[in-house]
Design an enzyme around this catalytic site. Structure first.
Site, PDB file in Angstrom:
ATOM      1  N   GLU A 218      23.340  20.420  37.080  1.00 10.94           N
ATOM      2  CA  GLU A 218      22.906  19.163  37.698  1.00 10.94           C
ATOM      3  C   GLU A 218      24.060  18.452  38.400  1.00 10.94           C
ATOM      4  O   GLU A 218      24.175  17.227  38.343  1.00 10.94           O
ATOM      5  CB  GLU A 218      22.273  18.241  36.647  1.00 10.94           C
ATOM      6  CG  GLU A 218      20.944  18.750  36.121  1.00 10.94           C
ATOM      7  CD  GLU A 218      20.257  17.771  35.187  1.00 10.94           C
ATOM      8  OE1 GLU A 218      19.023  17.757  35.159  1.00 10.94           O
ATOM      9  OE2 GLU A 218      20.969  17.014  34.487  1.00 10.94           O
ATOM     10  N   GLU A 294      14.150  23.096  34.359  1.00 14.94           N
ATOM     11  CA  GLU A 294      14.010  22.232  33.181  1.00 14.94           C
ATOM     12  C   GLU A 294      12.674  21.509  33.275  1.00 14.94           C
ATOM     13  O   GLU A 294      12.551  20.502  33.977  1.00 14.94           O
ATOM     14  CB  GLU A 294      15.160  21.221  33.082  1.00 14.94           C
ATOM     15  CG  GLU A 294      16.492  21.834  32.696  1.00 14.94           C
ATOM     16  CD  GLU A 294      17.556  20.785  32.401  1.00 14.94           C
ATOM     17  OE1 GLU A 294      17.196  19.603  32.223  1.00 14.94           O
ATOM     18  OE2 GLU A 294      18.745  21.152  32.368  1.00 14.94           O
TER      19      GLU A 294
END
Length: 672
Positions: A218, A294
């Site tokens: 991320e 995710e």
């Protein structure tokens, strides 16, 4: 069935092997009398070799992303993956959790790799017991699962400092997750140690289970320095990574975190966000498969939350159906959350444009990482699991598996309510301090990471005590934040308590005496929004100026209450006192549980009535409790960490003397 060039190669290998074997046998027979058993053994070895050669030939093509699909060994497949972190699960339970993952219809295991556990001190590595990553990957293979690894160096994951080791912060100029050379050099050294542990288990290296790797984590929501990501990618390749690599980002970072010619994946929970990110993926990589790397199955809890975070089943179902239909590939984060044992929980911190709940600047995560996932904290299946099994079964014909599921789900012993543990002996704080690493600091006090202890690595976790004798009382002024929570004592009597949500704190001391500041590191923040400086300032303890009536306090005696293995070994050598002789806190209490049952079942400790602290079982730190804050009021006790016979429990309690000094067990967790 082998075809084309593969078949030709197999024929050639077979002929070559048989020729070599016969040549060896004839040569041997001309000199010795060879027994029939040796001949049979030789041909048995040949068959084994042929099987190995066949596997090697058939497993030379790793995971590919093209033509809107994933392909493994040339076969089109969906990826149904589940996140389960080996470092949050007792090793003895790995197989149970992996079988449940494979039985759900998933074909992939995904896990982060925590740098701060594998290299707790610079140059000291740990890959044993719960940290045996290689054993975890090989066990996944035995359970018929492919593996996706996310080695960081940063992992977020509601984990202390996002998995980065605290000793990095001993460099006062440190710039985490950047091309700052001391950081890059540390990552390089770590990868040189970590990656060779598992790169031979890659699918393209002879048929191992590892099919993909993530570059950082991320990053797009943190920064926009593509050169940093390229350096991480280069290090991975130089240390043997040869499978498909990808990036993973949430909505804030999908564009910033992209790397040229590297697969982009999305992280989300609700359908609206999934649609927004899908549009970006279609524009940027129109021919690539789409994957939700995710799919957040629930959420995590902070201390002070009004209740345990739960994502209702009907909303989960609606979003899961959308993701399976529109993305086609999914990684359940979390499939099984597990536990933030010891001091490893992370935290969130407010930045200039972000607001945490109730106006708090800092919120630490709780010990339980139940996450409202498909499996509970102790591994039980849930309605979400059952629903997932049903929905994934509709796509079974489009999924390639590494192997068959070895068995049906294993039923673990039901949780057991053990007898109460009477805490009948203990140590005062000063007696606990005797076993702690200590150092005298000249001048201003420094944070735990900057202490000249542990061979220059500083202190990583736990509590830190700053002690100084002052000649007179007065108005005390603490400038700036003290991280994270401070108990102030004068001559062992509690004066006041404050935390880092109060950046400037003042209080009165009525007289002089021994001033103690006991400061708890409640967990370093694991997430930083783009271009905000949060993670670089996660040094814990005193890094501030303290004055009494305007006169600066300097020259402190500092004690490291980290409850490490060495610290606990020293504590065990202390003479424990009868509990009625301990009349003030903080203190360490001890009691014993005798287990006579044949099966060691899981249980939960109900910490209601206690203040704040940790529980240690047979030398293992089960984690923090803070029932007054909640929402969590219980601590998970893995049955495999109990022993037949005597079990030692120790409770380090900082805030209050409980009326009844016992530990009570329950079969049901209270997550709030």
């Amino acid at each position: 069935m082998a075809t084309g060039s593969t078949a030709s190669l197999l024929v050639l290998l077979t002929a070559l092997t048989v020729t070599l074997l016969l040549a060896g046998y004839i040569s041997s027979a001309s000199h010795h009398q060879v027994q029939n058993a040796h001949i049979v053994g030789s041909f048995t070895d040949t068959r084994k070799l042929l099987r190995q050669l066949t596997v090697s030939v058939n497993k030379t093509r790793g995971l590919e992303a093209r033509d809107h699909w994933f392909w493994i060994n040339g076969k089109k497949t969906r990826l149904f993956s589940g996140a389960m972190h080996y470092f949050r699960i007792p090793r003895e339970y790995w197989r149970d959790r992996l079988i449940k993952l494979r039985s759900s219809g998933c074909n992939v295991l995904e896990t982060y790799v925590p740098w701060n556990l594998h290299e707790p001190h610079r140059g000291e590595y740990n890959f044993k017991d719960m940290l045996d990553l290689r054993a975890y990957v090989k066990l996944a293979e035995e359970c018929g699962l492919f593996v996706i690894l996310r080695p960081g160096p940063y992992i977020c994951s509601e984990w202390d400092l996002g998995g980065l080791p605290s000793w990095l912060l001993s460099d006062s100029e440190m710039k985490l997750r950047s091309t700052y050379q001391p950081f890059i050099k540390s990552v390089e050294t770590y990868f040189q140690e970590l990656l060779p542990h598992v790169t031979d288990l890659q699918y393209s290296n002879g048929g191992g289970p590892i099919i993909a790797w993530q570059i950082e984590n991320e990053y797009g929501s943190f920064g926009d320095d593509t050169n940093y990501l390229l350096q991480i990618q280069k290090m991975m390749k130089e240390n043997g990574v040869c499978e498909l690599v990808f990036t993973s980002d949430n909505e804030q970072g999908l564009l910033n975190g992209a790397v040229d010619r590297v697969l982009m994946t999305a992280n989300f929970q609700n359908i609206e966000l999934g649609k927004e990110m899908l549009q970006i993926l279609q524009e940027k990589q129109p021919s690539m498969p789409r994957m939700c790397m995710e799919f957040w199955t629930g959420w995590f809890d902070h201390w002070g939350d009004s209740k345990h975070q739960v994502w209702p089943l009907n909303e989960f179902e609606e979003s899961l159906k959308y993701t399976l239909e529109e993305y086609g590939n999914i990684n359940f984060y979390m499939f099984h959350g597990g536990t933030n044992f010891a001091f490893m929980n992370g935290a969130n911190e407010q930045t200039e444009n972000d607001q945490l709940k109730d106006g708090q600047d800092y919120l630490a995560d709780v010990t339980s990482y139940d996450y409202d996932a498909l499996l509970t904290e102790r591994g039980d299946t849930t309605p979400k699991y059952d629903l997932t099994v049903e929905l994934l079964s509709k796509y079974k014909s489009e999924v390639v598996y590494l192997g068959d599921c070895p068995t049906t789900i294993v039923t673990l012993p039901a949780p057991h309510q053990y007898d109460d543990v009477m805490l009948n002996t203990g140590l005062s704080m000063d007696e606990v301090l005797r076993s702690a690493v200590s150092v005298d600091i000249k001048g201003n006090a420094v944070a735990m990471e900057m202490l000249p202890v542990n061979n220059g690595n500083g202190q990583s976790y736990g509590w830190i005590l700053y002690r100084k004798t002052i000649e007179k009382g007065g108005k005390v002024n603490v400038k700036g934040q003290v991280r994270d929570r401070t108990l102030v004592f004068l001559d062992k009597k509690l004066v006041t308590t404050f935390d880092c949500n109060t950046p400037e704190f003042q209080f009165e001391l009525e007289a002089g005496g021994v001033l103690d500041l006991l400061i708890e590191n409640m967990g370093r923040t694991n997430y930083q929004p783009i271009n905000k400086d949060v993670m670089n300032s996660q040094r814990k303890g005193l890094n501030n100026t303290i004055t009494v009536d305007g006169v600066e306090l300097t020259d402190w005696s500092v004690y490291c209450l980290d409850f490490s293995e060495d610290h606990l070994a020293g504590i065990k050598e202390e003479k424990f006192l009868p509990i009625d002789e301990i009349t003030s806190g903080p203190a360490l209490y001890r009691g014993h549980l005798k287990v006579t049952s044949l099966s060691l079942a899981d249980t939960f400790i109900d910490m209601s009535g206690w203040g704040k602290g940790i529980v240690i079982l047979n030398g293992r730190n089960l984690g923090r409790y803070w029932p007054v804050k909640g929402p969590t009021k219980t601590l998970y006790v893995p049955g495999v960490w109990l022993s037949q016979g005597d079990n030692e429990f120790m409770v380090w309690e900082t805030d209050q003397l409980p009326a009844v000094k016992t530990l009570k067990f329950t079969t049901t967790p209270n997550l709030g």
